[in-house]
Write a protein that holds these residues in place. Structure first.
Motif, mmCIF file in Angstrom:
data_model
loop_
_atom_site.group_PDB
_atom_site.id
_atom_site.type_symbol
_atom_site.label_atom_id
_atom_site.label_comp_id
_atom_site.label_asym_id
_atom_site.label_seq_id
_atom_site.Cartn_x
_atom_site.Cartn_y
_atom_site.Cartn_z
ATOM 1 N N SER A 298 0.831 -1.209 0.000
ATOM 2 C CA SER A 298 0.000 0.000 0.000
ATOM 3 C C SER A 298 0.860 1.251 0.000
ATOM 4 C CB SER A 298 -0.940 -0.007 1.215
ATOM 5 O OG SER A 298 -1.893 -1.039 1.115
ATOM 6 N N VAL A 299 1.927 1.245 0.809
ATOM 7 C CA VAL A 299 2.838 2.395 0.838
ATOM 8 C C VAL A 299 3.480 2.578 -0.527
ATOM 9 C CG1 VAL A 299 4.973 3.289 1.849
ATOM 10 C CG2 VAL A 299 3.264 2.188 3.320
ATOM 11 N N ALA A 300 3.933 1.477 -1.140
ATOM 12 C CA ALA A 300 4.588 1.559 -2.441
ATOM 13 C C ALA A 300 3.643 2.052 -3.523
ATOM 14 C CB ALA A 300 5.146 0.184 -2.820
ATOM 15 N N ARG A 301 2.362 1.752 -3.399
ATOM 16 C CA ARG A 301 1.383 2.197 -4.395
ATOM 17 C C ARG A 301 1.042 3.677 -4.250
ATOM 18 N NH1 ARG A 301 -1.143 -3.202 -3.571
ATOM 19 N NH2 ARG A 301 -0.943 -4.316 -5.560
ATOM 20 N N GLY A 302 1.475 4.282 -3.149
ATOM 21 C CA GLY A 302 1.262 5.713 -2.992
ATOM 22 C C GLY A 302 0.191 6.105 -2.008
ATOM 23 N N VAL A 303 -0.331 5.142 -1.228
ATOM 24 C CA VAL A 303 -1.283 5.515 -0.180
ATOM 25 C C VAL A 303 -0.574 6.454 0.793
ATOM 26 C CG1 VAL A 303 -2.712 4.683 1.719
ATOM 27 C CG2 VAL A 303 -2.565 3.362 -0.410
ATOM 28 N N ASP A 304 -1.205 7.557 1.119
ATOM 29 C CA ASP A 304 -0.540 8.593 1.917
ATOM 30 C C ASP A 304 -0.355 8.188 3.377
ATOM 31 O OD1 ASP A 304 -0.371 10.907 -0.070
ATOM 32 O OD2 ASP A 304 -2.479 10.336 -0.216
ATOM 33 N N VAL A 305 -1.366 7.533 3.954
ATOM 34 C CA VAL A 305 -1.303 7.108 5.354
ATOM 35 C C VAL A 305 -1.966 5.739 5.467
ATOM 36 C CG1 VAL A 305 -2.022 7.590 7.719
ATOM 37 C CG2 VAL A 305 -1.362 9.479 6.209
ATOM 38 N N VAL A 306 -1.276 4.800 6.144
ATOM 39 C CA VAL A 306 -1.815 3.458 6.373
ATOM 40 C C VAL A 306 -1.846 3.195 7.872
ATOM 41 C CG1 VAL A 306 -1.585 0.991 5.878
ATOM 42 C CG2 VAL A 306 -0.800 2.675 4.194
ATOM 43 N N CYS A 307 -2.988 2.716 8.362
ATOM 44 C CA CYS A 307 -3.139 2.333 9.773
ATOM 45 C C CYS A 307 -3.291 0.821 9.863
ATOM 46 C CB CYS A 307 -4.378 2.981 10.386
ATOM 47 S SG CYS A 307 -4.463 4.769 10.257
ATOM 48 N N PHE A 308 -2.666 0.208 10.873
ATOM 49 C CA PHE A 308 -2.842 -1.232 11.066
ATOM 50 C C PHE A 308 -2.569 -1.611 12.514
ATOM 51 C CE2 PHE A 308 1.478 -0.512 9.622
ATOM 52 C CZ PHE A 308 2.276 -1.393 10.350
ATOM 53 N N SER A 309 -2.939 -2.843 12.861
ATOM 54 C CA SER A 309 -2.860 -3.324 14.239
ATOM 55 C C SER A 309 -1.519 -3.983 14.538
ATOM 56 C CB SER A 309 -3.979 -4.337 14.518
ATOM 57 O OG SER A 309 -5.243 -3.731 14.453
ATOM 58 N N GLY A 310 -1.135 -3.953 15.808
ATOM 59 C CA GLY A 310 0.100 -4.608 16.229
ATOM 60 C C GLY A 310 -0.100 -6.023 16.720
ATOM 61 N N ASP A 311 -1.346 -6.399 17.062
ATOM 62 C CA ASP A 311 -1.574 -7.710 17.677
ATOM 63 C C ASP A 311 -2.331 -8.668 16.774
ATOM 64 O OD1 ASP A 311 -3.955 -6.328 17.761
ATOM 65 O OD2 ASP A 311 -4.427 -6.816 19.840
ATOM 66 N N LYS A 312 -2.373 -8.368 15.479
ATOM 67 C CA LYS A 312 -2.976 -9.298 14.527
ATOM 68 C C LYS A 312 -1.855 -9.975 13.746
ATOM 69 C CE LYS A 312 -7.463 -6.973 14.254
ATOM 70 N NZ LYS A 312 -8.494 -6.392 13.349
ATOM 71 N N LEU A 313 -1.788 -9.758 12.435
ATOM 72 C CA LEU A 313 -0.798 -10.468 11.634
ATOM 73 C C LEU A 313 0.633 -10.031 11.924
ATOM 74 C CD1 LEU A 313 -2.589 -10.755 8.177
ATOM 75 C CD2 LEU A 313 -2.483 -12.394 10.053
ATOM 76 N N LEU A 314 0.821 -8.895 12.549
ATOM 77 C CA LEU A 314 2.168 -8.517 12.964
ATOM 78 C C LEU A 314 2.680 -9.487 14.022
ATOM 79 C CD1 LEU A 314 4.178 -6.197 12.253
ATOM 80 C CD2 LEU A 314 3.460 -5.122 14.393
ATOM 81 N N GLY A 315 1.755 -10.010 14.844
ATOM 82 C CA GLY A 315 2.124 -11.027 15.832
ATOM 83 C C GLY A 315 2.615 -10.491 17.150
ATOM 84 N N GLY A 316 2.261 -9.252 17.480
ATOM 85 C CA GLY A 316 2.779 -8.662 18.705
ATOM 86 C C GLY A 316 1.703 -8.228 19.670
ATOM 87 N N VAL A 317 1.935 -7.095 20.303
ATOM 88 C CA VAL A 317 1.083 -6.586 21.357
ATOM 89 C C VAL A 317 0.076 -5.602 20.778
ATOM 90 C CG1 VAL A 317 2.553 -4.610 21.934
ATOM 91 C CG2 VAL A 317 1.191 -5.701 23.739
ATOM 92 N N GLN A 318 -1.005 -5.336 21.524
ATOM 93 C CA GLN A 318 -1.996 -4.369 21.053
ATOM 94 C C GLN A 318 -1.342 -3.018 20.800
ATOM 95 O OE1 GLN A 318 -5.860 -3.771 23.153
ATOM 96 N NE2 GLN A 318 -5.252 -1.613 23.212
#
Length: 455
Positions: A281-301
């Protein structure tokens, strides 16, 4: 009819405090808090008696003592506590989503004393608490800047408030989703101070719909929300990321993506199909991306924001950022979570080890258990959960329990009622335990539970 006889059956505070059952349960409470707990419990029971007087033979005194003892025991029990996830749902929201495992190792040495959370070694003055995370996230996603807040909902709230407060945020009607816990995207948009403008229809939205809405009523931000917990089929159409970015550039309006699940593994994860990748998404030019830390990242909320520096840095200056920022414990855990990703080895995280485990490996784990005659190993299908591609499942292995005298629901409740709860599921009057989500250290507890049920 007078309520006095019912109220007269309530015990006094001193009577409960002296009762052996309560004294044994409340040993960890100081005297002042024992007294307060008893008073609060008696007051609750008094209101209940006024609303619903008890039967003549009811032992109100014994009930109040039991209530007080139960409350005291509940206060003494650690929370959250360990449970065994045998549901086959790797990111089970009710069970804390991603397991943290070795991310916790040595954390006491780091956080047991003082830390350099906001101390700059070079200047010997105040530093930035999330600069270390920002550096990791810039490298991982290719974004110009990054910040981290409490969760993905707060990341979206902060982004919308910074980019479009008092102005219009355009979003497809098909993406006005409920994200769990009854929190809905329209409510977050409203709370951010933006004006929600719905675009297109429930099943079909085109780039021309966004362009027309922006031309007719203006737009401060174009919002794209990942449909992470449901799928549309049939006569449907949506605006692609590339189309949204092109339109944003033409209109001079930033594009904000609520990615949600946070896939950052370089080669993706084939069972997850078209799950959006943050770096893509960043490479395609989306200006701001939000995502979670405790889902597919595999970490903490956590809620992670990456994107163009002028926009993300504006969010950092927003007073809301201070209200939503992370504490030192989660910063330390998230920093440890990002390290395996940067090393190109997501299997260094418990979530991804469980995900990548070969089905034969899962079957071998199940085969180490001594099974009673009413239990048998069976192939199952596991899912990722956590609002990440609801249609994606993959092979697993586990146990089917058909107890000779206990129904499936009673077996499920018996397992869940243990000191270390074992959480399985019921299907077609059978209780199932999926071993893919059972950590190796949890197998002895499952063995003990099976042995107990076989007596």
């Amino acid at each position: 009819m007078s309520d006095t006889p019912a109220l007269a059956r309530l015990p006094s505070v001193d009577e409960v405090l002296r009762h052996p059952a309560f004294a044994a349960a409340a040993g960890g409470l100081a005297d002042a808090y024992r007294t307060r707990l008893v008073r609060q419990t008696i007051q609750t029971r008094r209101r209940r008696l006024l609303d619903d007087p008890p039967a003549d033979g009811a032992d109100v005194r014994a009930d109040v003592v039991a209530d007080c003892a139960r409350e005291a025991r509940a206060l003494a029990r650690p929370f959250p506590r360990r449970v065994i996830n045998a549901t086959g749902v790797l990111l089970h929201t009710n069970l804390g989503r991603a397991p943290l495992g070795e991310l916790l190792a040595g954390l006491e040495d780091t956080l047991g004393g003082y830390t350099d959370l906001e101390w700059d070694e070079a200047t010997l003055g105040r530093g930035n608490r999330d600069e270390g995370l920002a550096a990791q996230l810039r490298l991982l996603t290719g974004a110009e800047s990054a910040i981290v807040v409490n969760n993905c909902a707060s990341a979206l709230l902060l982004a919308l408030h910074t980019l479009a407060a008092g102005r219009a945020a355009l979003v497809s009607r098909s993406e006005l989703v409920e994200i769990g816990g009854s929190f809905r995207v329209p409510e977050i948009i409203e709370a951010s101070g933006c004006r929600l403008r719905e675009v297109g229809t429930t099943n079909r939205t085109r780039a021309a719909d966004f362009e027309r809405a922006a031309t007719d009523g203006g737009a401060a931000v174009l919002l794209k929300v990942h449909q992470s917990n449901f799928v549309q089929r049939g006569f449907v159409e949506s605006v692609s990321t590339d189309e949204m970015v092109a339109l944003g550039r033409a209109l001079g309006v930033p594009v904000l993506e609520d990615n949600g699940s946070g896939l950052v593994v370089p080669n993706g994860a084939p069972p997850l199909g078209d799950e959006p990748h943050v770096a893509a998404s960043v490479a395609r030019g989306v200006d701001v991306v939000c995502f979670s830390g405790d889902k597919l990242l595999g970490g903490v909320q956590a809620g992670i924001v990456v994107g163009r520096a002028p926009l993300v840095d504006a969010m950092r200056r927003n007073p809301l950022f201070r209200a939503l920022r992370l504490d030192k414990v989660r910063i330390a855990l998230l920093h440890r979570c990002l390290a395996p990703h940067l090393a190109g080895d997501e299997r260094g995280l418990p979530l991804w080890r469980l995900f990548h485990a070969d089905v034969d490996e899962v079957r071998a784990r199940a085969s180490t258990l001594r099974l009673p005659s009413w239990a048998r190993p069976v192939p199952l299908r596991a899912t990722l959960g956590g609002g990440s591609n609801p249609e994606a499942d993959f092979p697993s292995w586990g146990l089917e329990l058909a107890h000779p005298t206990l129904g499936a629901e009673r077996v499920r409740r018996a397992l869940a009622g243990r000191d270390v709860p074992i959480v399985g599921y019921v299907r077609q009057d059978r209780c199932f335990l999926d071993v893919r989500t059972v950590l190796p250290a949890d197998l002895p507890e499952i063995q003990a539970a099976l042995d107990t049920l076989d007596r």
